[in-house]
Design an enzyme around this catalytic site. Structure first.
Site, mmCIF file in Angstrom:
data_model
loop_
_atom_site.group_PDB
_atom_site.id
_atom_site.type_symbol
_atom_site.label_atom_id
_atom_site.label_comp_id
_atom_site.label_asym_id
_atom_site.label_seq_id
_atom_site.Cartn_x
_atom_site.Cartn_y
_atom_site.Cartn_z
ATOM 1 N N GLU A 291 0.829 -1.214 0.000
ATOM 2 C CA GLU A 291 0.000 0.000 0.000
ATOM 3 C C GLU A 291 0.862 1.262 0.000
ATOM 4 O O GLU A 291 0.556 2.251 0.655
ATOM 5 C CB GLU A 291 -0.983 -0.018 1.171
ATOM 6 C CG GLU A 291 -1.919 -1.219 1.126
ATOM 7 C CD GLU A 291 -2.895 -1.288 2.291
ATOM 8 O OE1 GLU A 291 -3.087 -0.265 2.989
ATOM 9 O OE2 GLU A 291 -3.462 -2.382 2.518
ATOM 10 N N GLU B 132 -5.257 -8.584 -0.475
ATOM 11 C CA GLU B 132 -6.141 -8.368 0.669
ATOM 12 C C GLU B 132 -7.510 -7.993 0.146
ATOM 13 O O GLU B 132 -7.631 -7.181 -0.775
ATOM 14 C CB GLU B 132 -5.646 -7.247 1.578
ATOM 15 C CG GLU B 132 -4.327 -7.484 2.277
ATOM 16 C CD GLU B 132 -3.951 -6.324 3.199
ATOM 17 O OE1 GLU B 132 -4.856 -5.575 3.629
ATOM 18 O OE2 GLU B 132 -2.750 -6.164 3.483
#
Length: 452
Positions: A277, A383
């Site tokens: 991220e 995810e």
């Protein structure tokens, strides 16, 4: 096709209703247009045989999808052992859980285990120091008998148990029975049994507190709590050899390497997903996110060099996973890509949409699937709050045949406050785990990971 042929990654043989194909490592001049390289040795000439088999399986699934052949998706589950053990409010009931609760939960619902389990060696649970190089219970070099650190022992042992089986014959490793007394709390801890044989592949994330953090915990992973929030030059010093900040980074990486090295010594390949991220908006997310892309690329490459070239870990498959780039919280990830020689698998952490409200044109997750195609690597959902096959989007894996799909922790059964528009129902989870398009841990349990 010339080349070396193998029954790949539990090629999950005739036991499957739709067997995974037999793949080769083709000669370079035999590549189809757009084909993903299948030999991990092109990135790491010393890659272990087991890591090569797992990567070849993932690349083979990707190539099948790219060329319109029937493909399948390994269903994964992230397991937050630190929360399972120490956070009574975590999960679908109040109270402490045994380690691996959400690994076992999939079987409780469906009778089948995940085919991939990702664990986390960070972030710690508010305790000081990593204690690198000291005694640990399973390898005698790190102290597990401290409050709120036993989860790390269990993470490593569960990873070994997913790859080799729990319970397993005594092999000189940590707790072959899967059951032990936690020396810090005095309570009995039990890892979930999975049939005693190979039950899937494993991965690790590393929610790393900022280098030099005296306390290790999730708050210290966030940019706003790091020195970088107040000092614009801090991150550049982290990636500059010789600086105090850089030495602190290497100390953290030695903690990571100590544990991954234990698995390397036992032949366990690991999908390692560091510094995820990274493309979040500046000032948000983790301490490594939203920084100068050149600094981020340097961070990734020096981490790679430390793990592989300096410490000699050749059991690793490197996973690069940006946040979904929806233009608000997450921006285009391309400038952060470390380079083909440092990445094996590309993925996305997708929290920007839901099955009932997809982002962008096309099917749910399709914008991310198409966006990652350019990298010519196996593509995964790293995810997600949701299983891929659900009432709102029952054809997800037909439209976007991801190689691997990992559900985040408690989201498997919990109506997460960050995703108020829906949750996984028992029917959704069963639909996914029993689909012929999915590879579960039960498929591995009926197979032998071998190479001929």
């Amino acid at each position: 096709m010339r080349g070396r042929v193998g029954l790949i990654g539990a090629a999950i043989g005739a036991a499957l209703t739709a067997p995974v194909a037999v793949w080769a490592w083709p000669d370079k001049d035999e590549q189809e247009a757009g084909t993903v390289r299948t030999d991990l040795r092109e990135r790491d000439p010393q890659a272990t045989p087991a890591a090569r088999r797992v990567y070849a399986m993932l690349a083979g699934l990707e190539n099948d999808a790219r060329h319109g052949r029937p493909s399948r998706t390994v269903i994964g589950q992230h397991v937050e052992l630190h929360n399972e053990r120490y956070n009574p409010g975590y999960g679908d009931y109040r109270g402490p859980k045994q380690p691996g609760y959400y690994y076992r939960k999939a079987r409780d619902i469906t009778g089948r285990l995940p085919g991939f389990v990702e664990l986390d060696l960070g972030p710690g649970y508010g305790r000081p120091g990593w204690a690198v190089g000291e005694s640990r219970s399973y390898s005698r070099s790190w102290p597990s008998c401290r409050p709120l650190w036993g989860y790390v022992d269990d993470a490593v042992d569960l990873a070994l148990g997913v790859w080799t089986g729990l319970p397993r014959p005594a092999d000189g490793s940590y707790h072959p029975s899967g059951t032990h007394a936690d020396c810090a709390s005095g309570g009995e801890v039990s890892l979930p049994h999975n049939g005693g044989g190979p039950a899937g592949i494993v991965g690790f994330s590393f929610h790393q507190p900022y280098p030099g953090s005296p306390v290790k915990g999730f708050p210290q992973t966030l940019h706003r709590n790091s020195p970088g929030a107040r000092d614009p030059g801090w991150f550049a010093r982290v990636v500059t050899p010789g600086s105090t900040e850089h030495r602190a980074l290497l100390h953290d990486l030695d903690f990571l390497t100590d544990h991954l090295g234990y698995l390397a010594d036992r032949g366990v390949p690991v999908l390692l997903r560091p510094y995820h991220e990274m493309n979040t908006r500046s000032g948000h997310g983790f301490w490594w996110a939203g920084r100068d892309p050149a600094w981020y690329r340097q961070l990734w490459r020096l981490t790679y060099d430390h793990l592989v070239r300096r410490r000699g870990l050749h059991n690793l498959i490197f996973v690069w996973a940006p946040n979904s780039w929806d233009g608000s919280y997450g921006h285009r990830p391309d400038p952060y890509y470390p380079g083909h020689g440092y990445v094996d698998v590309v993925g996305v952490d997708d929290y920007s949409d839901t099955p009932s409200e997809p982002f962008g044109p096309g099917a749910w997750t399709e914008v991310w699937y198409r966006g990652l195609e350019q990298y010519r690597k196996p593509r995964i959902i790293a995810e997600s709050f949701h299983v891929p096959l659900n009432a709102a989007q029952p054809d997800t894996l037909t439209r976007t045949p991801w190689v691997l799909w990992t559900v985040w922790g408690q989201a498997l059964t919990y109506d997460n406050v960050s995703s108020p528009r829906g949750k996984n129902t028992g029917a959704d989870v069963k639909r996914t785990y029993w689909s012929s398009k999915v590879i579960s841990g039960s498929d591995w349990a009926r197979s032998v990971i071998s190479q001929q």
